[in-house]
Design a protein around this motif. Structure first.
Motif, short mmCIF file in Angstrom:
data_model
loop_
_atom_site.label_atom_id
_atom_site.label_comp_id
_atom_site.label_asym_id
_atom_site.label_seq_id
_atom_site.Cartn_x
_atom_site.Cartn_y
_atom_site.Cartn_z
N SER A 1 5.43 4.23 2.11
CA SER A 1 5.92 5.48 2.70
C SER A 1 6.73 5.18 3.96
CB SER A 1 4.76 6.43 3.01
OG SER A 1 3.98 5.96 4.09
N GLY B 1 -5.50 9.18 -6.22
CA GLY B 1 -6.04 8.48 -5.06
C GLY B 1 -5.00 7.57 -4.45
N ASN B 2 -5.45 6.67 -3.57
CA ASN B 2 -4.52 5.79 -2.86
C ASN B 2 -4.31 4.44 -3.55
OD1 ASN B 2 -4.08 7.59 -0.68
ND2 ASN B 2 -6.06 7.01 0.18
N LEU B 3 -5.02 4.21 -4.65
CA LEU B 3 -4.94 2.91 -5.32
C LEU B 3 -3.62 2.76 -6.08
CD1 LEU B 3 -6.33 0.26 -6.21
CD2 LEU B 3 -7.20 1.53 -8.19
N LYS C 1 2.13 10.24 -3.71
CA LYS C 1 1.07 10.58 -4.65
C LYS C 1 1.49 11.74 -5.55
CE LYS C 1 -3.14 10.66 -2.80
NZ LYS C 1 -4.20 10.84 -1.76
N THR D 1 6.07 10.05 2.94
CA THR D 1 4.66 10.10 3.31
C THR D 1 3.81 9.67 2.12
OG1 THR D 1 4.29 12.38 2.57
CG2 THR D 1 5.11 12.06 4.83
N PRO D 2 2.59 9.16 2.36
CA PRO D 2 1.70 8.83 1.24
C PRO D 2 1.45 10.04 0.34
CG PRO D 2 0.87 7.85 3.27
CD PRO D 2 2.01 8.75 3.66
N ALA D 3 1.31 11.22 0.94
CA ALA D 3 1.06 12.42 0.13
C ALA D 3 2.21 12.70 -0.82
CB ALA D 3 0.83 13.62 1.05
N THR E 1 0.85 -1.19 0.00
CA THR E 1 0.00 0.00 0.00
C THR E 1 0.88 1.24 0.00
OG1 THR E 1 -0.06 0.16 2.41
CG2 THR E 1 -1.76 -1.21 1.35
N LEU E 2 0.28 2.38 -0.33
CA LEU E 2 1.03 3.64 -0.27
C LEU E 2 1.55 3.89 1.14
CD1 LEU E 2 -0.87 6.27 -2.44
CD2 LEU E 2 1.35 5.23 -2.89
N TRP E 3 0.71 3.61 2.14
CA TRP E 3 1.13 3.82 3.52
C TRP E 3 2.34 2.95 3.87
CZ3 TRP E 3 1.20 6.87 7.49
CH2 TRP E 3 1.51 6.38 8.75
#
Length: 236
Positions: free
Chosen positions: A204, A222-224, A215, A210-212, A199-201
């Motif tokens: 990160s 989005g987070n996908l 992205k 960080t996820p942001a 996952t992005l989390w």
């Protein structure tokens, strides 16, 4: 180089500060407002919604600077634990133009330095461990170090244009130098190929970002993320 600061001070009451210890560096965090009018859009939005949040300055539109609140008084931009210690808070409007970003970034750094000198605050970035340690701080530093807020700006947006935190610190503390190449240049980033369950989390955490930021670097809405997808995860 000197810049003109256009003053459009909002008619609002600002409480006195507890102490003038900090200059806060922000960015808008708004990926939907990146066109030629992004600066004016952000200023107008904040004028309509200042009861929720406001800062002292905005930078954007090709190096323009607009002051919307008084310095040396409380602004509501970085959470209750740090607002009372921030002499000034500076927002950077987003753009989708490399040339506009370069102009904006130079004005942003110049303004952060100017405000620090004006308030007798050291031109250091993210040093110390509390609001009593004077210096220029990012909103992300406040989130990690002081609390009361969870924003991660301006790290991700700057990184999306190739400005790492190390580079930002260098420019704040030692003066501006030529900006790095476009972030899409070959060899600029460490790449990661997504495998099942990631996952992005999780990525990160693995790569210390960080996820942001992920992205922004990968232009994800989005987070996908998909198995086999190649992601930029860290700048060299």
């Amino acid at each position: 180089m000197n810049y003109t600061i256009e003053k459009r001070i909002f008619s609002i009451y600002q409480n006195p500060l507890t102490a003038s210890n900090l200059i806060i560096a922000h960015e808008s965090g708004n990926p939907n407002n990146v066109g030629k009018n992004s600066l004016e859009n952000e200023v107008s939005y904040m004028q309509r919604n200042w009861q929720n949040a406001f800062v002292s300055h905005w930078v954007g539109g090709g190096g323009k600077i607009i002051q919307i609140a008084n310095t040396g008084k409380v602004q509501w931009g970085v959470g209750p634990k740090a607002n009372g210690y921030a002499y000034a808070q500076v927002e950077l409007a987003r753009t989708n133009s490399r040339s506009i970003f370069e102009q904006d970034y130079k004005a942003y750094v110049w303004l952060l330095q100017k405000l620090a000198l004006e308030a007798d605050i050291p031109c250091t970035l993210n040093s110390g461990a509390s609001v009593h340690d004077k210096g220029i701080k990012t909103h992300f530093w406040v989130s990690k170090t002081v609390g009361g807020t969870n924003h991660t700006d301006p790290d991700g947006y700057l990184a999306s244009w190739g400005v790492s935190q190390a580079r930002f610190r260098q420019d704040i503390e030692a003066g501006l130098s030529a900006l790095p190449p476009l972030t899409s240049a070959p060899g600029t980033f460490l790449l990661h190929r997504v495998v099942k369950g990631e996952t992005l989390w999780g990525l990160s955490r693995k790569y210390g970002t960080t996820p942001a930021t992920l992205k922004l670097l990968n232009q994800l809405s989005g987070n996908l993320i998909l198995i086999g997808q190649q992601l930029k995860v860290r700048q060299y």
